[in-house]
Structure formats: C-alpha cells, structure tokens
Design a protein around this motif. Structure first.
Motif, mmCIF file in Angstrom:
data_model
loop_
_atom_site.group_PDB
_atom_site.id
_atom_site.type_symbol
_atom_site.label_atom_id
_atom_site.label_comp_id
_atom_site.label_asym_id
_atom_site.label_seq_id
_atom_site.Cartn_x
_atom_site.Cartn_y
_atom_site.Cartn_z
ATOM 1 N N ILE A 417 5.026 2.661 6.797
ATOM 2 C CA ILE A 417 4.184 1.476 6.972
ATOM 3 C C ILE A 417 5.063 0.244 6.772
ATOM 4 O O ILE A 417 5.719 0.098 5.730
ATOM 5 N N ALA A 418 5.067 -0.654 7.755
ATOM 6 C CA ALA A 418 6.022 -1.763 7.753
ATOM 7 C C ALA A 418 5.832 -2.726 6.590
ATOM 8 O O ALA A 418 6.791 -3.147 5.949
ATOM 9 N N ASP A 419 4.598 -3.106 6.301
ATOM 10 C CA ASP A 419 4.339 -4.135 5.284
ATOM 11 C C ASP A 419 3.292 -3.628 4.292
ATOM 12 O O ASP A 419 2.124 -4.026 4.370
ATOM 13 N N PRO A 420 3.687 -2.779 3.349
ATOM 14 C CA PRO A 420 2.694 -2.237 2.407
ATOM 15 C C PRO A 420 1.955 -3.327 1.625
ATOM 16 O O PRO A 420 0.743 -3.236 1.417
ATOM 17 N N ALA A 421 2.681 -4.367 1.210
ATOM 18 C CA ALA A 421 2.060 -5.406 0.382
ATOM 19 C C ALA A 421 0.961 -6.153 1.120
ATOM 20 O O ALA A 421 0.038 -6.687 0.495
ATOM 21 N N GLY A 422 1.036 -6.189 2.458
ATOM 22 C CA GLY A 422 0.016 -6.895 3.228
ATOM 23 C C GLY A 422 -0.957 -5.974 3.928
ATOM 24 O O GLY A 422 -1.681 -6.407 4.827
ATOM 25 N N THR A 423 -0.993 -4.704 3.524
ATOM 26 C CA THR A 423 -1.820 -3.710 4.187
ATOM 27 C C THR A 423 -2.979 -3.291 3.290
ATOM 28 O O THR A 423 -2.798 -3.049 2.092
ATOM 29 N N THR A 424 -4.166 -3.219 3.872
ATOM 30 C CA THR A 424 -5.335 -2.701 3.175
ATOM 31 C C THR A 424 -5.568 -1.270 3.629
ATOM 32 O O THR A 424 -5.704 -1.006 4.832
ATOM 33 N N VAL A 425 -5.594 -0.350 2.684
ATOM 34 C CA VAL A 425 -5.719 1.068 3.009
ATOM 35 C C VAL A 425 -6.825 1.689 2.178
ATOM 36 O O VAL A 425 -6.993 1.360 0.995
ATOM 37 N N VAL A 426 -7.599 2.546 2.795
ATOM 38 C CA VAL A 426 -8.689 3.265 2.120
ATOM 39 C C VAL A 426 -8.247 4.711 1.931
ATOM 40 O O VAL A 426 -7.815 5.363 2.885
ATOM 41 N N VAL A 427 -8.334 5.210 0.711
ATOM 42 C CA VAL A 427 -7.870 6.557 0.381
ATOM 43 C C VAL A 427 -8.877 7.236 -0.542
ATOM 44 O O VAL A 427 -9.802 6.596 -1.056
ATOM 45 N N ASP A 428 -8.676 8.549 -0.749
ATOM 46 C CA ASP A 428 -9.359 9.167 -1.874
ATOM 47 C C ASP A 428 -8.501 8.902 -3.109
ATOM 48 O O ASP A 428 -7.386 8.378 -3.022
ATOM 49 N N ASP A 429 -8.997 9.252 -4.286
ATOM 50 C CA ASP A 429 -8.297 8.861 -5.502
ATOM 51 C C ASP A 429 -7.034 9.664 -5.772
ATOM 52 O O ASP A 429 -6.266 9.307 -6.656
ATOM 53 N N VAL A 430 -6.818 10.749 -5.033
ATOM 54 C CA VAL A 430 -5.598 11.529 -5.236
ATOM 55 C C VAL A 430 -4.364 10.685 -4.931
ATOM 56 O O VAL A 430 -3.338 10.773 -5.620
ATOM 57 N N LEU A 431 -4.440 9.851 -3.895
ATOM 58 C CA LEU A 431 -3.278 9.082 -3.443
ATOM 59 C C LEU A 431 -3.275 7.636 -3.922
ATOM 60 O O LEU A 431 -2.394 6.867 -3.537
ATOM 61 N N TRP A 432 -4.217 7.251 -4.764
ATOM 62 C CA TRP A 432 -4.336 5.853 -5.157
ATOM 63 C C TRP A 432 -3.072 5.360 -5.861
ATOM 64 O O TRP A 432 -2.475 4.349 -5.496
ATOM 65 N N ILE A 433 -2.607 6.081 -6.885
ATOM 66 C CA ILE A 433 -1.419 5.658 -7.628
ATOM 67 C C ILE A 433 -0.174 5.721 -6.748
ATOM 68 O O ILE A 433 0.712 4.856 -6.837
ATOM 69 N N ASP A 434 -0.081 6.727 -5.895
ATOM 70 C CA ASP A 434 1.077 6.827 -5.010
ATOM 71 C C ASP A 434 1.186 5.607 -4.103
ATOM 72 O O ASP A 434 2.288 5.114 -3.844
ATOM 73 N N CYS A 435 0.055 5.114 -3.638
ATOM 74 C CA CYS A 435 0.078 3.914 -2.797
ATOM 75 C C CYS A 435 0.521 2.688 -3.599
ATOM 76 O O CYS A 435 1.335 1.885 -3.133
ATOM 77 N N VAL A 436 0.007 2.563 -4.816
ATOM 78 C CA VAL A 436 0.393 1.425 -5.654
ATOM 79 C C VAL A 436 1.891 1.483 -5.965
ATOM 80 O O VAL A 436 2.600 0.474 -5.910
ATOM 81 N N ASP A 437 2.386 2.682 -6.280
ATOM 82 C CA ASP A 437 3.820 2.841 -6.554
ATOM 83 C C ASP A 437 4.674 2.542 -5.323
ATOM 84 O O ASP A 437 5.844 2.148 -5.454
ATOM 85 N N ALA A 438 4.093 2.723 -4.132
ATOM 86 C CA ALA A 438 4.833 2.466 -2.887
ATOM 87 C C ALA A 438 4.852 0.989 -2.518
ATOM 88 O O ALA A 438 5.489 0.617 -1.520
ATOM 89 N N GLY A 439 4.169 0.129 -3.263
ATOM 90 C CA GLY A 439 4.210 -1.303 -3.004
ATOM 91 C C GLY A 439 2.933 -1.913 -2.481
ATOM 92 O O GLY A 439 2.868 -3.125 -2.251
ATOM 93 N N TYR A 440 1.897 -1.116 -2.279
ATOM 94 C CA TYR A 440 0.610 -1.660 -1.863
ATOM 95 C C TYR A 440 -0.028 -2.391 -3.051
ATOM 96 O O TYR A 440 0.107 -1.965 -4.207
ATOM 97 N N GLN A 441 -0.732 -3.460 -2.767
ATOM 98 C CA GLN A 441 -1.397 -4.206 -3.830
ATOM 99 C C GLN A 441 -2.572 -3.394 -4.387
ATOM 100 O O GLN A 441 -3.353 -2.835 -3.603
ATOM 101 N N PRO A 442 -2.717 -3.316 -5.718
ATOM 102 C CA PRO A 442 -3.793 -2.495 -6.284
ATOM 103 C C PRO A 442 -5.177 -2.840 -5.763
ATOM 104 O O PRO A 442 -6.009 -1.948 -5.577
#
Length: 518
Positions: A417-442
């Motif tokens: 994903i090119a711009d994690p910090a500017g991306t809104t993503v919907v997930v189940d809770d299994v991947l929530w922390i992984d997304c935050v660790d990857a640079g997505y805004q909480p």
C-alpha cells in the motif's frame, strides 16, 4: 448426601523394607517436567493453529491501548470486561513482539500466554496435592488437562479467561494451605478478586473457593477469622473497580454516560442469549458440539466425575466448581461465550483425577494379581478410547497452517500500500495491530463491527463506505454482515486486488470502488 472421606493412606509413602533406601521424586520435578512437556506441545506450531479469532485481536488491541497510554479501548470507551486482564496481557505481550517483530501480532500474543498456561498447569498439580491426591493423581490431573486436544486448541489462544483461571486456582491453593495461616486466607481472597477483575464470569465459582477454605479451617478455632480474612482480601482488592466507577460518576446508569452497573445489566440480562443447549438449532448447542468435536473424554468424563466427587469431602470444592459450571451452561436462554470452556477444563481434569484416585484407594484389592488386572483394564481403556482421539487432536495442533493467509495479508498491507498513513482500511480485529505497526493511523484502521454499531466511528465517515479505501475481507467479516449495512456495502462495492488462502478461509484485500457504486 453421604460423605466419603479419602483415606489417610493416599498421602502416605510406603515404608521401605529393612536395609533398603527409597528416594521419592520431588513434587517440583514431577510438576515441572510435565509442564515443560505440555508447553512444548502448546508452543509447537502456535502460529499455525488454531485459526486466529476476532476476540484474540480485540484483547490484543486493548492491551496495545494500555501499552500506548491511549485509554482502555481502540473504540468508544465503556465498561466492557474489567481492565486487569488487558493490563496483564500488556505486561506480557511486549517481549515476543520485541524479539521477533516480523511475526503477526496474534502470534506474539499467543506466545505471551505461555507463562500463564505454565502457571495454570503447576497450580493444577498443587491444588491436586492439597486436595489429598498422591503424586501420581496430581500428575494425572495435570496431564488430563494439558494433553486434552481441547486445551491444546483453546490454551493457545489469547483469552482473558486464562488469566482468571490462573488466579482462581491460586485462590484454591491458598485456601487449601496446609499451614492455615490467616494471611493465606486473605491472599486467597485477593487472588479471587484478581481473577474476577481479569474476567468477571469466574465470579460464579467463588462459593467453591469459600467451601475449600471452610473445610480446610474446620479443625481450627480461627474459622471465623479465616472467613473474615478471605472477604477482607476479596473486598479490598476487588473494590478498586467499583471505586473507579464511583469516582468517575459512572457507577449507576444515567443520561449521556456509560456505567458499570449498566454494563453488568447488559452482560447478565439484556444481552441476546445463545439459546438452550437442548435446542438443536441454538448457538449454545452448536458450541458445545464443537467442544465435543475436539474432546469428548474430558468433557463427558469430567462432568460425571464432578457430580460424583460432590460425595467426597476433600474433593467437594472441586466437584462444586464443576457442578456450577455445568448448571450455568445448561441454563435456558443465557449467553454462552466460545471461550467459556477455558474455565471449565482445569476443574473437570481435577475432578476426573480425583475420582480415579478415590476409586483406586478405596477399591484397592489386597492381592497383587487383582491390582495388575485393574491396571491392565485402565491401560486398555486409555489405549482404546483416549489415546487415539487425543493423538488426532494433537497432530492437528502441530501440523495445521490455518493462519498463513493472515500472515500473507499482513505482509501485503505492510509493503504494497503506497500511503499507509493516508489510507482508511476496514479489518477484523486480528489484523488491527499489524496495520497500526505498519504505519496506518490508529483512528483510520477500523474494526468492521464499529462501522454500523459505534456512532463515534460513524462520525469519522460522513460519506459512509465511500470514505473507506480498502477492506480486508475475512471469514469473521463475511459471516457477520447481518445487521451491518455499511460492511455489506463495502463488500459489494469493492474489487479484490489480492487473495490469500482458499475456499472459506481465504483473506481478500479489496479496494473500494468509490465511483462505481453497485
């Protein structure tokens, strides 16, 4: 009900013959060795089996919030479970993630649970010994729990119930202390309070802990002081959570605020039930059948043993705990959580081992050939009915790779994903922390339930599903779209850009089609 006393000789060592010296294997070596054996089985393939659940991700996200000082939740704050379980998980989960940052968050959390399971197994052995069982009986209780395929499945997962079970077993061990010091009883009350603050549903077996204390203090003149010490420890430690709610003005329900009592009312009364166990179409019935799929031996055998051990005085507290768990499971119309069996397993294992010890002790034949026949029958039953079933369950636990799609999806979200910090993503809770660790805004990583059920989250999306960039479709999400129109719209108006896994277990990375609504 008549009372059966365990004979004193079950704790007595046989007298050595003249001129011969015997060495007894110490308890710590037996319990420690067997615990290491079970932990090896638990740790082997812990990242592959079982499939990560949404509840595991939720508890990890709560622990992450504690570590980061962001409050007690990554969504709107309310009095969910007491926070002590998340605090303990937060204290344990940082080390695996630090040592092996490449693994997905759920795997790190599962590894963090291994010390909890080790303490639980050791406490099972200790409670067995303090309940009058010999060393072989205590070892049997530990193995009956630890080698059960149901334990090898549920014991790997991240559940607050595991913390509660550990502490309540500690309360039993203290209540059954052979020294009978008052501080032991006060500590038992404190441990019971910590158990309840870890997962509130464990409160139902406090009567069993109190019965253990009552019986253990029967031969002393300090029984009233013992009971008083127990309740002192229980109230002083357990009272902090209600006091917190009082200080915040959130003890009682009211307008424009959450409340502790309101949360209790939801959990105990207004929450939708999962139906009766006797209704073949109910969720409770399906859940219990799923437990029986993994292990019928400990569930059916433990249930029968718990009922029978009510007649054995020294084992009655264990039998009472098993009976209470059973009655709660059988109640009509209540809600049955999937992890409820985590609390049940240790007590069914204790009851099963205790019943076998009682039978062997009371029915021990005087002639050696009868003893050999009895041992032969026991071994034949174990080899015929128990070992084959447990072997299949253990093999599944150490070979299945059910979570590979989640690991692949986490890597894609991290690298593609090119711009994690500017991306809104919907997930189940299994991947929530992984997304935050990857640079997505909480606040831009959204748990799918909250899109439709949390007004605070809905406010962040004024254009509804069109404000979302990606949705990660998992089995948990696809199976729970009923009553979630925004989630359903996301799945309808999105295109698969990456897919991992096969069939029903696949994980899809879907890009939202904002211009071409369907």
């Amino acid at each position: 009900m008549s009372t059966i006393e365990l004979p004193a000789r079950i704790n007595a060592s046989p007298r050595p013959a003249p001129g011969k010296k015997t060495r007894s294997v110490p308890d710590w070596l037996i319990a420690g060795g067997l615990t290491v054996l079970v932990l090896i089985l638990l740790a082997w393939n812990i990242d592959g089996f079982p499939t990560a659940s949404d509840d595991e991700g939720t508890y990890l996200a709560q622990a992450w919030a504690v570590q980061e000082g962001r409050g007690l939740a990554h969504y709107t704050y309310w009095y969910d479970h007491p926070p002590l379980g998340w605090i303990q998980l937060a204290a344990l989960s940082w080390l695996p993630q630090l040592l092996v940052p490449s693994m997905i968050a759920v795997t790190a959390g599962r590894i963090a649970m291994l010390p909890v399971q080790a303490a639980t197994l050791l406490l099972i052995y200790l409670v067995s010994r303090r309940s009058g069982m010999p060393k072989w009986g205590a070892a049997l209780a530990l193995l009956a729990c630890g080698l059960s395929p149901l334990y090898l499945t549920m014991g790997r997962q991240i559940y607050l119930d595991s913390f509660a079970v550990m502490w309540i077993l500690g309360a039993f061990a203290l209540a059954l202390s052979t020294r009978r010091h008052l501080w032991h009883y006060a500590a038992a009350g404190a441990a019971a309070a910590i158990a309840v603050l870890s997962k509130e549903t464990i409160v139902i077996i406090l009567p069993a802990v109190l019965l253990a204390l009552w019986q253990n203090s029967a031969r002393t003149s300090t029984r009233p002081w013992a009971v008083g010490s127990f309740f002192t420890g229980l109230v002083l430690v357990g009272g902090f959570y209600p006091l917190y709610a009082v200080l915040r003005g959130e003890l009682f329900p009211g307008a424009d605020h959450v409340s502790l009592i309101g949360a209790w009312q939801f959990q105990l009364m207004s929450r939708s039930g999962s139906g009766s166990v006797f209704d073949s179409s109910s969720g409770t019935n399906a859940l219990i059948h799923s437990w029986l799929y993994y292990d019928q031996v400990i569930l059916i055998g433990g249930l029968v043993a718990a009922m029978l051990t009510l007649a054995v005085r020294r084992l009655r507290p264990i039998g009472l705990a098993g009976a209470i768990f059973t009655l709660v499971a059988l109640r009509p119309g209540g809600y049955m959580p999937a992890m409820y069996v985590v609390q049940v397993l240790p007590f069914f294992a204790l009851a099963l081992a205790g019943l076998i010890v009682t039978a062997v002790t009371r029915l021990e034949p005087r002639r050696d050939w009868w003893r050999a026949v009895a041992v032969g029958v026991f071994v034949a039953v174990a080899l015929t009915f128990v070992v084959p079933r447990w072997y299949v369950g253990a093999e599944r636990a150490v070979t299945n790779e059910d979570n590979a799609p989640y690991a692949q999806a986490a890597e894609y979200l991290d690298t593609r994903i090119a711009d994690p910090a500017g991306t809104t993503v919907v997930v189940d809770d299994v991947l929530w922390i992984d997304c935050v660790d990857a640079g997505y805004q909480p606040d831009q990583v959204l748990w799918f339930y909250k899109l439709d059920l949390d007004s605070a989250v809905a406010e962040r999306l004024p254009n509804g599903w069109r404000d979302v960039d990606y949705v990660v479709s998992s089995p948990a999400m696809r199976d729970n779209t009923s009553g979630l129109p925004t989630v359903a719209a996301l799945l309808t108006n999105s295109t698969v850009v990456a897919e991992f896994g096969e069939s029903e277990g696949r994980i899809e990375i879907r890009k939202v089609d904002k211009e071409n609504a369907r």
